[in-house]
Motif scaffolding. Structure first.
Motif, PDB file in Angstrom:
ATOM      1  N   LEU A  47      -0.226  20.353  31.981  1.00 25.64           N
ATOM      2  CA  LEU A  47       1.013  19.719  31.545  1.00 25.64           C
ATOM      3  C   LEU A  47       1.576  20.505  30.370  1.00 25.64           C
ATOM      4  O   LEU A  47       0.819  20.969  29.514  1.00 25.64           O
ATOM      5  CB  LEU A  47       0.762  18.291  31.027  1.00 25.64           C
ATOM      6  CG  LEU A  47       0.391  17.192  31.980  1.00 25.64           C
ATOM      7  CD1 LEU A  47      -0.106  15.974  31.211  1.00 25.64           C
ATOM      8  CD2 LEU A  47       1.589  16.816  32.834  1.00 25.64           C
ATOM      9  N   THR A  48       2.901  20.610  30.308  1.00 25.94           N
ATOM     10  CA  THR A  48       3.468  21.054  29.045  1.00 25.94           C
ATOM     11  C   THR A  48       3.348  19.882  28.080  1.00 25.94           C
ATOM     12  O   THR A  48       3.249  18.718  28.514  1.00 25.94           O
ATOM     13  CB  THR A  48       4.952  21.462  29.173  1.00 25.94           C
ATOM     14  OG1 THR A  48       5.721  20.301  29.508  1.00 25.94           O
ATOM     15  CG2 THR A  48       5.151  22.569  30.210  1.00 25.94           C
ATOM     16  N   VAL A  49       3.337  20.158  26.805  1.00 25.85           N
ATOM     17  CA  VAL A  49       3.251  19.075  25.816  1.00 25.85           C
ATOM     18  C   VAL A  49       4.464  18.164  25.967  1.00 25.85           C
ATOM     19  O   VAL A  49       4.336  16.937  25.879  1.00 25.85           O
ATOM     20  CB  VAL A  49       3.122  19.650  24.383  1.00 25.85           C
ATOM     21  CG1 VAL A  49       3.243  18.550  23.346  1.00 25.85           C
ATOM     22  CG2 VAL A  49       1.795  20.378  24.239  1.00 25.85           C
ATOM     23  N   GLN A  50       5.620  18.730  26.250  1.00 29.15           N
ATOM     24  CA  GLN A  50       6.826  17.917  26.450  1.00 29.15           C
ATOM     25  C   GLN A  50       6.652  16.974  27.639  1.00 29.15           C
ATOM     26  O   GLN A  50       6.994  15.795  27.558  1.00 29.15           O
ATOM     27  CB  GLN A  50       8.050  18.816  26.654  1.00 29.15           C
ATOM     28  CG  GLN A  50       9.352  18.067  26.821  1.00 29.15           C
ATOM     29  CD  GLN A  50       9.742  17.270  25.588  1.00 29.15           C
ATOM     30  OE1 GLN A  50       9.428  17.642  24.463  1.00 29.15           O
ATOM     31  NE2 GLN A  50      10.429  16.166  25.784  1.00 29.15           N
ATOM     32  N   ASP A  51       6.102  17.459  28.746  1.00 27.75           N
ATOM     33  CA  ASP A  51       5.863  16.593  29.916  1.00 27.75           C
ATOM     34  C   ASP A  51       4.842  15.504  29.595  1.00 27.75           C
ATOM     35  O   ASP A  51       4.999  14.351  30.018  1.00 27.75           O
ATOM     36  CB  ASP A  51       5.384  17.411  31.117  1.00 27.75           C
ATOM     37  CG  ASP A  51       6.486  18.254  31.723  1.00 27.75           C
ATOM     38  OD1 ASP A  51       7.674  18.007  31.451  1.00 27.75           O
ATOM     39  OD2 ASP A  51       6.144  19.196  32.481  1.00 27.75           O
ATOM     40  N   LEU A  52       3.797  15.861  28.848  1.00 29.21           N
ATOM     41  CA  LEU A  52       2.800  14.868  28.427  1.00 29.21           C
ATOM     42  C   LEU A  52       3.465  13.752  27.635  1.00 29.21           C
ATOM     43  O   LEU A  52       3.263  12.565  27.910  1.00 29.21           O
ATOM     44  CB  LEU A  52       1.708  15.529  27.595  1.00 29.21           C
ATOM     45  CG  LEU A  52       0.757  14.571  26.880  1.00 29.21           C
ATOM     46  CD1 LEU A  52      -0.150  13.874  27.883  1.00 29.21           C
ATOM     47  CD2 LEU A  52      -0.050  15.304  25.823  1.00 29.21           C
ATOM     48  N   VAL A  53       4.262  14.140  26.658  1.00 25.97           N
ATOM     49  CA  VAL A  53       4.932  13.147  25.810  1.00 25.97           C
ATOM     50  C   VAL A  53       5.867  12.278  26.649  1.00 25.97           C
ATOM     51  O   VAL A  53       5.872  11.051  26.504  1.00 25.97           O
ATOM     52  CB  VAL A  53       5.674  13.845  24.653  1.00 25.97           C
ATOM     53  CG1 VAL A  53       6.607  12.893  23.928  1.00 25.97           C
ATOM     54  CG2 VAL A  53       4.669  14.471  23.683  1.00 25.97           C
ATOM     55  N   GLN A  54       6.624  12.877  27.551  1.00 23.72           N
ATOM     56  CA  GLN A  54       7.532  12.096  28.395  1.00 23.72           C
ATOM     57  C   GLN A  54       6.770  11.126  29.287  1.00 23.72           C
ATOM     58  O   GLN A  54       7.179   9.977  29.456  1.00 23.72           O
ATOM     59  CB  GLN A  54       8.415  13.022  29.236  1.00 23.72           C
ATOM     60  CG  GLN A  54       9.480  13.714  28.422  1.00 23.72           C
ATOM     61  CD  GLN A  54      10.295  14.703  29.243  1.00 23.72           C
ATOM     62  OE1 GLN A  54       9.978  15.018  30.388  1.00 23.72           O
ATOM     63  NE2 GLN A  54      11.362  15.206  28.641  1.00 23.72           N
ATOM     64  N   GLU A  55       5.650  11.586  29.856  1.00 30.65           N
ATOM     65  CA  GLU A  55       4.846  10.692  30.699  1.00 30.65           C
ATOM     66  C   GLU A  55       4.305   9.518  29.884  1.00 30.65           C
ATOM     67  O   GLU A  55       4.299   8.381  30.353  1.00 30.65           O
ATOM     68  CB  GLU A  55       3.696  11.454  31.351  1.00 30.65           C
ATOM     69  CG  GLU A  55       4.126  12.317  32.507  1.00 30.65           C
ATOM     70  CD  GLU A  55       2.957  12.858  33.303  1.00 30.65           C
ATOM     71  OE1 GLU A  55       1.888  12.218  33.325  1.00 30.65           O
ATOM     72  OE2 GLU A  55       3.132  13.929  33.914  1.00 30.65           O
ATOM     73  N   LEU A  56       3.861   9.790  28.659  1.00 25.67           N
ATOM     74  CA  LEU A  56       3.324   8.717  27.836  1.00 25.67           C
ATOM     75  C   LEU A  56       4.430   7.801  27.313  1.00 25.67           C
ATOM     76  O   LEU A  56       4.229   6.594  27.195  1.00 25.67           O
ATOM     77  CB  LEU A  56       2.468   9.279  26.708  1.00 25.67           C
ATOM     78  CG  LEU A  56       1.149   9.894  27.197  1.00 25.67           C
ATOM     79  CD1 LEU A  56       0.449  10.639  26.075  1.00 25.67           C
ATOM     80  CD2 LEU A  56       0.231   8.831  27.782  1.00 25.67           C
ATOM     81  N   TYR A  57       5.609   8.359  27.011  1.00 29.40           N
ATOM     82  CA  TYR A  57       6.742   7.517  26.620  1.00 29.40           C
ATOM     83  C   TYR A  57       7.091   6.536  27.734  1.00 29.40           C
ATOM     84  O   TYR A  57       7.458   5.391  27.466  1.00 29.40           O
ATOM     85  CB  TYR A  57       7.971   8.372  26.307  1.00 29.40           C
ATOM     86  CG  TYR A  57       8.180   8.636  24.839  1.00 29.40           C
ATOM     87  CD1 TYR A  57       8.569   7.615  23.975  1.00 29.40           C
ATOM     88  CD2 TYR A  57       8.008   9.911  24.319  1.00 29.40           C
ATOM     89  CE1 TYR A  57       8.766   7.861  22.630  1.00 29.40           C
ATOM     90  CE2 TYR A  57       8.197  10.165  22.976  1.00 29.40           C
ATOM     91  CZ  TYR A  57       8.586   9.132  22.137  1.00 29.40           C
ATOM     92  OH  TYR A  57       8.772   9.381  20.807  1.00 29.40           O
ATOM     93  N   SER A  58       6.995   6.984  28.986  1.00 32.08           N
ATOM     94  CA  SER A  58       7.354   6.100  30.104  1.00 32.08           C
ATOM     95  C   SER A  58       6.419   4.910  30.214  1.00 32.08           C
ATOM     96  O   SER A  58       6.750   3.913  30.855  1.00 32.08           O
ATOM     97  CB  SER A  58       7.389   6.888  31.412  1.00 32.08           C
ATOM     98  OG  SER A  58       6.087   7.261  31.802  1.00 32.08           O
ATOM     99  N   THR A  59       5.246   4.989  29.596  1.00 30.97           N
ATOM    100  CA  THR A  59       4.302   3.872  29.658  1.00 30.97           C
ATOM    101  C   THR A  59       4.635   2.771  28.654  1.00 30.97           C
ATOM    102  O   THR A  59       4.039   1.694  28.706  1.00 30.97           O
ATOM    103  CB  THR A  59       2.864   4.354  29.403  1.00 30.97           C
ATOM    104  OG1 THR A  59       2.755   4.846  28.056  1.00 30.97           O
ATOM    105  CG2 THR A  59       2.462   5.433  30.393  1.00 30.97           C
ATOM    106  N   LEU A  60       5.560   3.039  27.744  1.00 32.08           N
ATOM    107  CA  LEU A  60       5.929   2.024  26.743  1.00 32.08           C
ATOM    108  C   LEU A  60       6.517   0.780  27.393  1.00 32.08           C
ATOM    109  O   LEU A  60       6.259  -0.336  26.953  1.00 32.08           O
ATOM    110  CB  LEU A  60       6.924   2.600  25.730  1.00 32.08           C
ATOM    111  CG  LEU A  60       6.380   3.606  24.732  1.00 32.08           C
ATOM    112  CD1 LEU A  60       7.507   4.222  23.917  1.00 32.08           C
ATOM    113  CD2 LEU A  60       5.365   2.949  23.822  1.00 32.08           C
TER     114      LEU A  60
END
Length: 187
Positions: A47-60
């Motif tokens: 994962l790019t760090v940006q993709d990781l962050v976006q995936e985790l943001y979607s879990t909010l």
């Protein structure tokens, strides 16, 4: 690189940090090691760090952050590419810290970054979070700093030969020592 290609660092739950300017082969090396790990039966996530962050943001929205982190951490090797291109807010910084802390001594990470470690304090929301991430990430880590010109720019700026091929040394070299070359072919 030959030692890393044995994947002993994955077996020992150690990390690898690849530092250097854009275009010097950090992602290429990380992908090559990831492909080698897959070929030996390890579970690998890139994962790019940006993709990781976006995936985790979607879990909010549904409160599934813990489950998402657990799914990510089910991999033996987690490759986090391109740390340093975008500054992280408090939530993104917290997510990355959680992942590194939960992976510490349990999973292997490969992290690529264009920033030297002393610059990471400005990348995270707080220098304290950057220090905590570095503390865990570097405790059992191999650090390689790559230098040189961008392979992409070198091949774009080099005039082609009369037969249309690039001059010698203007294409990125393949990963050696039992790794994979361009397009996943064995070298």
């Amino acid at each position: 690189m030959r030692d890393l290609a044995t994947l002993q660092f994955v077996e020992a739950h150690e990390s690898l940090v690849l530092l250097g300017p854009p275009g010097v082969g950090k992602s290429h090396l990380a992908i090559g090691l990831g492909i080698e790990a897959i070929s030996r039966g390890y579970r690998v996530l890139f994962l790019t760090v940006q993709d990781l962050v976006q995936e985790l943001y979607s879990t909010l929205a549904d409160g599934s952050t813990a489950q998402k982190l657990k799914a990510i951490l089910s991999h033996d090797l987690i490759i986090l590419d391109e740390l340093g291109y975008l500054k992280m807010d408090a939530t993104a910084s917290d997510y990355l810290f959680q992942l590194v802390a939960k992976a510490y001594e349990r999973r292997s990470l490969i992290v690529t970054s264009n920033l030297e470690f002393q610059e990471w304090g400005s990348l995270f929301d707080s220098p304290a979070t950057a220090a905590a991430v570095l503390d865990r990430l570097l405790h059992h880590a191999h650090v390689i700093t790559l230098k040189g010109e961008s392979y992409r720019m070198r091949s774009r700026l080099a005039p082609p030969k009369a037969n249309g091929t690039l001059p010698e040394g203007s294409a990125a070299p393949a990963l050696r020592a039992g790794g994979r070359g361009e397009g996943g072919t064995p070298t």
